[in-house]
Write a protein that holds these residues in place. Structure first.
Motif, PDB file in Angstrom:
ATOM      1  N   ASP A  75      51.766  17.338  45.793  1.00  0.00           N
ATOM      2  CA  ASP A  75      50.650  18.106  46.327  1.00  0.00           C
ATOM      3  C   ASP A  75      49.859  18.778  45.203  1.00  0.00           C
ATOM      4  OD1 ASP A  75      49.162  18.944  48.553  1.00  0.00           O
ATOM      5  OD2 ASP A  75      50.215  20.849  48.650  1.00  0.00           O
ATOM      6  N   ALA A  76      50.571  19.311  44.213  1.00  0.00           N
ATOM      7  CA  ALA A  76      49.896  19.976  43.095  1.00  0.00           C
ATOM      8  C   ALA A  76      49.044  19.013  42.286  1.00  0.00           C
ATOM      9  CB  ALA A  76      50.929  20.648  42.196  1.00  0.00           C
ATOM     10  N   LEU A  77      49.450  17.745  42.235  1.00  0.00           N
ATOM     11  CA  LEU A  77      48.735  16.737  41.447  1.00  0.00           C
ATOM     12  C   LEU A  77      47.770  15.909  42.294  1.00  0.00           C
ATOM     13  CD1 LEU A  77      51.754  15.421  39.321  1.00  0.00           C
ATOM     14  CD2 LEU A  77      49.922  16.943  38.542  1.00  0.00           C
ATOM     15  N   LEU A  78      47.613  16.271  43.547  1.00  0.00           N
ATOM     16  CA  LEU A  78      46.925  15.428  44.519  1.00  0.00           C
ATOM     17  C   LEU A  78      45.574  14.924  44.039  1.00  0.00           C
ATOM     18  CD1 LEU A  78      47.476  14.469  47.494  1.00  0.00           C
ATOM     19  CD2 LEU A  78      45.821  16.205  48.173  1.00  0.00           C
ATOM     20  N   GLU A  79      44.741  15.809  43.486  1.00  0.00           N
ATOM     21  CA  GLU A  79      43.390  15.426  43.094  1.00  0.00           C
ATOM     22  C   GLU A  79      43.219  15.418  41.572  1.00  0.00           C
ATOM     23  OE1 GLU A  79      40.224  16.865  46.026  1.00  0.00           O
ATOM     24  OE2 GLU A  79      41.801  18.362  46.313  1.00  0.00           O
ATOM     25  N   ASP A  80      44.302  15.170  40.885  1.00  0.00           N
ATOM     26  CA  ASP A  80      44.231  15.102  39.427  1.00  0.00           C
ATOM     27  C   ASP A  80      43.199  14.047  39.011  1.00  0.00           C
ATOM     28  OD1 ASP A  80      46.229  16.002  36.948  1.00  0.00           O
ATOM     29  OD2 ASP A  80      45.168  14.131  36.587  1.00  0.00           O
ATOM     30  N   PRO A  81      42.373  14.325  38.004  1.00  0.00           N
ATOM     31  CA  PRO A  81      41.323  13.389  37.622  1.00  0.00           C
ATOM     32  C   PRO A  81      41.817  12.168  36.859  1.00  0.00           C
ATOM     33  CG  PRO A  81      41.305  15.288  36.159  1.00  0.00           C
ATOM     34  CD  PRO A  81      42.278  15.594  37.257  1.00  0.00           C
ATOM     35  N   ASP A  82      43.058  12.197  36.372  1.00  0.00           N
ATOM     36  CA  ASP A  82      43.573  11.121  35.523  1.00  0.00           C
ATOM     37  C   ASP A  82      44.243  10.046  36.370  1.00  0.00           C
ATOM     38  OD1 ASP A  82      45.435   9.631  33.736  1.00  0.00           O
ATOM     39  OD2 ASP A  82      44.670  11.036  32.238  1.00  0.00           O
ATOM     40  N   ASP A  83      43.811   8.810  36.188  1.00  0.00           N
ATOM     41  CA  ASP A  83      44.333   7.708  36.994  1.00  0.00           C
ATOM     42  C   ASP A  83      45.833   7.510  36.776  1.00  0.00           C
ATOM     43  OD1 ASP A  83      43.557   5.554  38.878  1.00  0.00           O
ATOM     44  OD2 ASP A  83      44.218   4.215  37.278  1.00  0.00           O
ATOM     45  N   LEU A  84      46.318   7.699  35.560  1.00  0.00           N
ATOM     46  CA  LEU A  84      47.738   7.505  35.305  1.00  0.00           C
ATOM     47  C   LEU A  84      48.582   8.600  35.939  1.00  0.00           C
ATOM     48  CD1 LEU A  84      47.725   6.238  31.608  1.00  0.00           C
ATOM     49  CD2 LEU A  84      48.393   4.959  33.650  1.00  0.00           C
ATOM     50  N   VAL A  85      48.036   9.788  36.060  1.00  0.00           N
ATOM     51  CA  VAL A  85      48.739  10.859  36.764  1.00  0.00           C
ATOM     52  C   VAL A  85      48.755  10.561  38.257  1.00  0.00           C
ATOM     53  CG1 VAL A  85      48.787  13.331  37.266  1.00  0.00           C
ATOM     54  CG2 VAL A  85      48.131  12.532  34.985  1.00  0.00           C
ATOM     55  N   ARG A  86      47.642  10.087  38.777  1.00  0.00           N
ATOM     56  CA  ARG A  86      47.580   9.725  40.194  1.00  0.00           C
ATOM     57  C   ARG A  86      48.594   8.627  40.531  1.00  0.00           C
ATOM     58  NH1 ARG A  86      41.030   9.375  41.391  1.00  0.00           N
ATOM     59  NH2 ARG A  86      40.584  11.606  41.115  1.00  0.00           N
ATOM     60  N   LYS A  87      48.683   7.631  39.669  1.00  0.00           N
ATOM     61  CA  LYS A  87      49.657   6.562  39.889  1.00  0.00           C
ATOM     62  C   LYS A  87      51.084   7.093  39.755  1.00  0.00           C
ATOM     63  CE  LYS A  87      46.647   2.787  38.377  1.00  0.00           C
ATOM     64  NZ  LYS A  87      46.381   1.768  37.333  1.00  0.00           N
ATOM     65  N   GLY A  88      51.276   8.081  38.874  1.00  0.00           N
ATOM     66  CA  GLY A  88      52.605   8.650  38.690  1.00  0.00           C
ATOM     67  C   GLY A  88      53.120   9.351  39.924  1.00  0.00           C
ATOM     68  N   TYR A  89      52.288  10.179  40.554  1.00  0.00           N
ATOM     69  CA  TYR A  89      52.800  10.858  41.758  1.00  0.00           C
ATOM     70  C   TYR A  89      52.803   9.914  42.948  1.00  0.00           C
ATOM     71  CZ  TYR A  89      48.330  12.043  44.155  1.00  0.00           C
ATOM     72  OH  TYR A  89      47.136  12.013  44.843  1.00  0.00           O
ATOM     73  N   GLY A  90      51.951   8.886  42.930  1.00  0.00           N
ATOM     74  CA  GLY A  90      52.037   7.855  43.966  1.00  0.00           C
ATOM     75  C   GLY A  90      53.369   7.128  43.903  1.00  0.00           C
ATOM     76  N   TRP A  91      53.807   6.821  42.701  1.00  0.00           N
ATOM     77  CA  TRP A  91      55.115   6.191  42.493  1.00  0.00           C
ATOM     78  C   TRP A  91      56.225   7.126  42.989  1.00  0.00           C
ATOM     79  CZ3 TRP A  91      57.533   5.627  36.944  1.00  0.00           C
ATOM     80  CH2 TRP A  91      58.766   4.979  37.038  1.00  0.00           C
ATOM     81  N   LEU A  92      56.108   8.405  42.690  1.00  0.00           N
ATOM     82  CA  LEU A  92      57.102   9.372  43.156  1.00  0.00           C
ATOM     83  C   LEU A  92      57.221   9.345  44.674  1.00  0.00           C
ATOM     84  CD1 LEU A  92      59.002  11.814  42.711  1.00  0.00           C
ATOM     85  CD2 LEU A  92      56.957  13.266  42.775  1.00  0.00           C
ATOM     86  N   LEU A  93      56.091   9.340  45.367  1.00  0.00           N
ATOM     87  CA  LEU A  93      56.118   9.302  46.832  1.00  0.00           C
ATOM     88  C   LEU A  93      56.668   7.969  47.342  1.00  0.00           C
ATOM     89  CD1 LEU A  93      52.691  11.028  47.584  1.00  0.00           C
ATOM     90  CD2 LEU A  93      54.985  11.989  47.977  1.00  0.00           C
ATOM     91  N   ARG A  94      56.328   6.890  46.675  1.00  0.00           N
ATOM     92  CA  ARG A  94      56.877   5.584  47.085  1.00  0.00           C
ATOM     93  C   ARG A  94      58.396   5.592  47.006  1.00  0.00           C
ATOM     94  NH1 ARG A  94      55.332   0.679  43.356  1.00  0.00           N
ATOM     95  NH2 ARG A  94      56.929   1.680  42.072  1.00  0.00           N
ATOM     96  N   GLU A  95      58.938   6.154  45.929  1.00  0.00           N
ATOM     97  CA  GLU A  95      60.397   6.223  45.813  1.00  0.00           C
ATOM     98  C   GLU A  95      60.983   7.128  46.892  1.00  0.00           C
ATOM     99  OE1 GLU A  95      62.270   4.311  43.775  1.00  0.00           O
ATOM    100  OE2 GLU A  95      60.345   3.374  43.308  1.00  0.00           O
ATOM    101  N   ALA A  96      60.306   8.233  47.177  1.00  0.00           N
ATOM    102  CA  ALA A  96      60.772   9.135  48.228  1.00  0.00           C
ATOM    103  C   ALA A  96      60.769   8.453  49.592  1.00  0.00           C
ATOM    104  CB  ALA A  96      59.908  10.392  48.261  1.00  0.00           C
ATOM    105  N   SER A  97      59.853   7.506  49.789  1.00  0.00           N
ATOM    106  CA  SER A  97      59.743   6.841  51.090  1.00  0.00           C
ATOM    107  C   SER A  97      60.950   5.967  51.411  1.00  0.00           C
ATOM    108  CB  SER A  97      58.466   5.997  51.145  1.00  0.00           C
ATOM    109  OG  SER A  97      58.595   4.797  50.406  1.00  0.00           O
ATOM    110  N   LYS A  98      61.745   5.620  50.409  1.00  0.00           N
ATOM    111  CA  LYS A  98      62.929   4.802  50.662  1.00  0.00           C
ATOM    112  C   LYS A  98      63.936   5.550  51.533  1.00  0.00           C
ATOM    113  CE  LYS A  98      62.560   2.255  46.293  1.00  0.00           C
ATOM    114  NZ  LYS A  98      63.168   1.993  44.960  1.00  0.00           N
TER     115      LYS A  98
END
Length: 239
Positions: free
Chosen positions: A175-198
């Motif tokens: 949530d804290a990184l939700l609108e981060d301007p950096d694409d690699l940061v966005r992909k990083g927390y997206g990956w975190l959520l994907r792992e959490a979805s398991k």
């Protein structure tokens, strides 16, 4: 191992002998940042890690970390990867003070997403699982101007997330990184959520649905990748 210089010379010779220059050219294409790979493929690199660990696992912790620190100073792409993989194997014996070393590497030595991720998932993440009281020390990373610290704040929680652990840390970081301007940061927390979805698919879906109007699509697509088709379709609907 008594002579670090001799050891590192031998290590370099083995890396060069395993290198494929054509693979090195292909590796560079995966990064926007300049890297200097020898071109050692993952199976050969992992075999070298395992072979040398037979010697290195007997080193005192301080000596092992010092050796790995030397590798993190190298300009050769494979060297920090080796260091992170060896430190990852050592995590079960490390004390909380190792966090300082890992944080220094992340903040001053990392210059690409691969080094960030191997350090965070292999070293920092397992250390945080052993010592959860260290997690608050990653909070300042969320607002750091250093993109690798911000990405690291998310990626270091991946080992916990894929086991369904620390949801009280995982979702607030995303949530804290939700609108981060950096694409690699966005992909990083997206990956975190994907792992959490398991382990927590419904919680990830609820998180995404509540924020899809603000959540970058690259993060959203990554976060829902492993959800059932119906949930993915629901999440992709425009808010």
């Amino acid at each position: 191992m008594h002579d670090t210089t001799t050891y590192l010379t031998t290590l370099r010779q083995e890396l060069v002998a395993s290198a494929d220059p054509a693979h090195a050219i292909g590796q560079r294409g995966f990064f926007k940042e300049p890297i200097n790979p020898l071109g050692v493929r993952a199976p050969e690199l992992n075999a070298l890690v395992a072979r040398h660990w037979r010697t290195l696992k007997g080193l005192p912790t301080a000596q092992l970390l010092a050796l790995c620190d030397t590798l993190w100073r190298s300009e050769v792409f494979e060297d920090p990867v080796l260091a992170a993989k060896w430190c990852g194997r050592a995590v079960p014996r490390l004390e909380p003070g190792a966090f300082d070393t890992f944080e220094t590497w992340l903040s001053t030595r990392v210059g690409n997403w691969a080094h960030c991720d191997v350090l965070c998932t292999g070293c920092l993440g397992p250390l945080l699982l052993r010592f959860p009281d260290l997690i608050p020390r990653t909070r300042p990373w969320l607002t750091s101007p250093n993109r690798w610290l911000r990405r690291g704040a998310a990626v270091s929680l991946v080992p916990a997330a894929r086991r369904g652990l620390l949801p009280g840390q995982v979702f607030p970081v995303a949530d804290a990184l939700l609108e981060d301007p950096d694409d690699l940061v966005r992909k990083g927390y997206g990956w975190l959520l994907r792992e959490a979805s398991k382990a927590r698919p419904n919680e990830v879906l609820a998180f995404v649905l509540a924020r899809r109007g603000r959540m970058p699509r690259v993060s959203l697509r990554c976060a829902i990748e492993l959800l059932p088709p119906g949930q993915r379709a629901r999440a992709m609907e425009r808010a």
